[in-house]
Design an enzyme around this catalytic site. Sequence first.
Site, PDB file in Angstrom:
ATOM      1  N   GLY A   1       1.269  23.336 -19.352  1.00 21.11           N
ATOM      2  CA  GLY A   1       2.267  22.854 -20.298  1.00 21.11           C
ATOM      3  C   GLY A   1       1.789  22.925 -21.725  1.00 21.11           C
TER       4      GLY A   1
ATOM      5  CG  HIS B   1       8.081  17.341 -31.054  1.00 21.03           C
ATOM      6  ND1 HIS B   1       8.923  18.409 -31.257  1.00 21.03           N
ATOM      7  CD2 HIS B   1       7.946  17.230 -29.705  1.00 21.03           C
ATOM      8  CE1 HIS B   1       9.273  18.930 -30.087  1.00 21.03           C
ATOM      9  NE2 HIS B   1       8.690  18.227 -29.127  1.00 21.03           N
ATOM     10  CG  HIS B   2       4.342  12.983 -31.416  1.00 24.47           C
ATOM     11  ND1 HIS B   2       3.085  13.451 -31.712  1.00 24.47           N
ATOM     12  CD2 HIS B   2       4.693  13.592 -30.254  1.00 24.47           C
ATOM     13  CE1 HIS B   2       2.682  14.291 -30.775  1.00 24.47           C
ATOM     14  NE2 HIS B   2       3.646  14.396 -29.874  1.00 24.47           N
TER      15      HIS B   2
ATOM     16  CB  ALA C   1      -9.069   9.279 -20.770  1.00 23.20           C
ATOM     17  N   GLY C   2      -6.037  10.703 -21.721  1.00 29.17           N
ATOM     18  CA  GLY C   2      -5.080  10.761 -22.820  1.00 29.17           C
ATOM     19  C   GLY C   2      -3.701  10.282 -22.415  1.00 29.17           C
ATOM     20  NE  ARG C   3      -0.496  10.109 -27.370  1.00 29.51           N
ATOM     21  CZ  ARG C   3       0.091  10.490 -28.497  1.00 29.51           C
ATOM     22  NH1 ARG C   3       0.990   9.707 -29.072  1.00 29.51           N
ATOM     23  NH2 ARG C   3      -0.194  11.651 -29.054  1.00 29.51           N
TER      24      ARG C   3
ATOM     25  CE  LYS D   1       5.241  20.263 -30.559  1.00 27.85           C
ATOM     26  NZ  LYS D   1       4.334  20.407 -29.399  1.00 27.85           N
TER      27      LYS D   1
ATOM     28  N   GLY E   1       6.849  24.614 -28.972  1.00 27.12           N
ATOM     29  CA  GLY E   1       6.982  25.675 -27.979  1.00 27.12           C
ATOM     30  C   GLY E   1       8.356  25.687 -27.344  1.00 27.12           C
TER      31      GLY E   1
END
Length: 267
Positions: free
Chosen positions: A98, A155-156, A10-12, A159, A165
């Site tokens: 990931g 990054h956003h 249900a996440g992005r 994070k 990584g």
Amino acid sequence: MMRIAVIGAAGRMGKNLIQATVDAEGVELGAAIVSPNSSLLGADAGEIAGVGKLGVSLVSSLADCVADFDVLIDFTTPALTVANAAFCAEHNKAIVIGTTGLDDEQKSALTTAAEKTQVVFAPNMSVGVNLTLKLLSLAAEILGDEYDVEVVEAHHRHKVDSPSGTALRMGEVVAEALGRDLKECAVYGREGQIGPRTQKEIGFETIRAGDVVGEHSVWFATEGERIEIVHKASSRMTFAKGAVRAAAWLKDQPAGLFDMQDVLNLK
């Protein structure tokens, strides 16, 4: 047909993974897992992801859907990923990971899981990033110690790990090509009267702002010139597509620990 399970559905990232699975050939969505406390339990995963009804209901654990998938795609948290890898190894399920921010002990646990099942573990699933890693290795081999190396990543704001990584993997690739140990030569940020740069250090700078999906730039600089190798991601879909590609690739592989360089035949 490889049946894929997506955790954090249900996440992005989970929604992108479901869409990438639907769009890809040779795979299908077999299961979708969300938090046990989620108000979406029982909902159709396809409808939640905006791709239409798929007949796959959101469940609260891997145990609830163990018969419904062949490979799990995991972009969750280090501790949960390690537990999921152990579950997959026990139940003869492959796993594509990931997740970033794993420490050495957690990475060792993935190696243990890979003794029993197929594991793809990569800090970045993007095809473009993995091609970039190949270019970085080549550049470092050719340029050698005369060039200073700096890694800049953005990054956003949400994070949680730093450096990313991917940035660390870029540093590792360069260090390996130069015959260095990144743990000994990495410098993370600079402040104050620190003196001149040492010849063999690899520097890292981190930016966290807004909704930046992911940008990485590696500088090779010396007197008179600078070479920059840059990768910019504008959508999480690039990571999702790479992860689904890795899941499909695992179908014909033996137990073992692989990365995206293996998947893309870049080694």
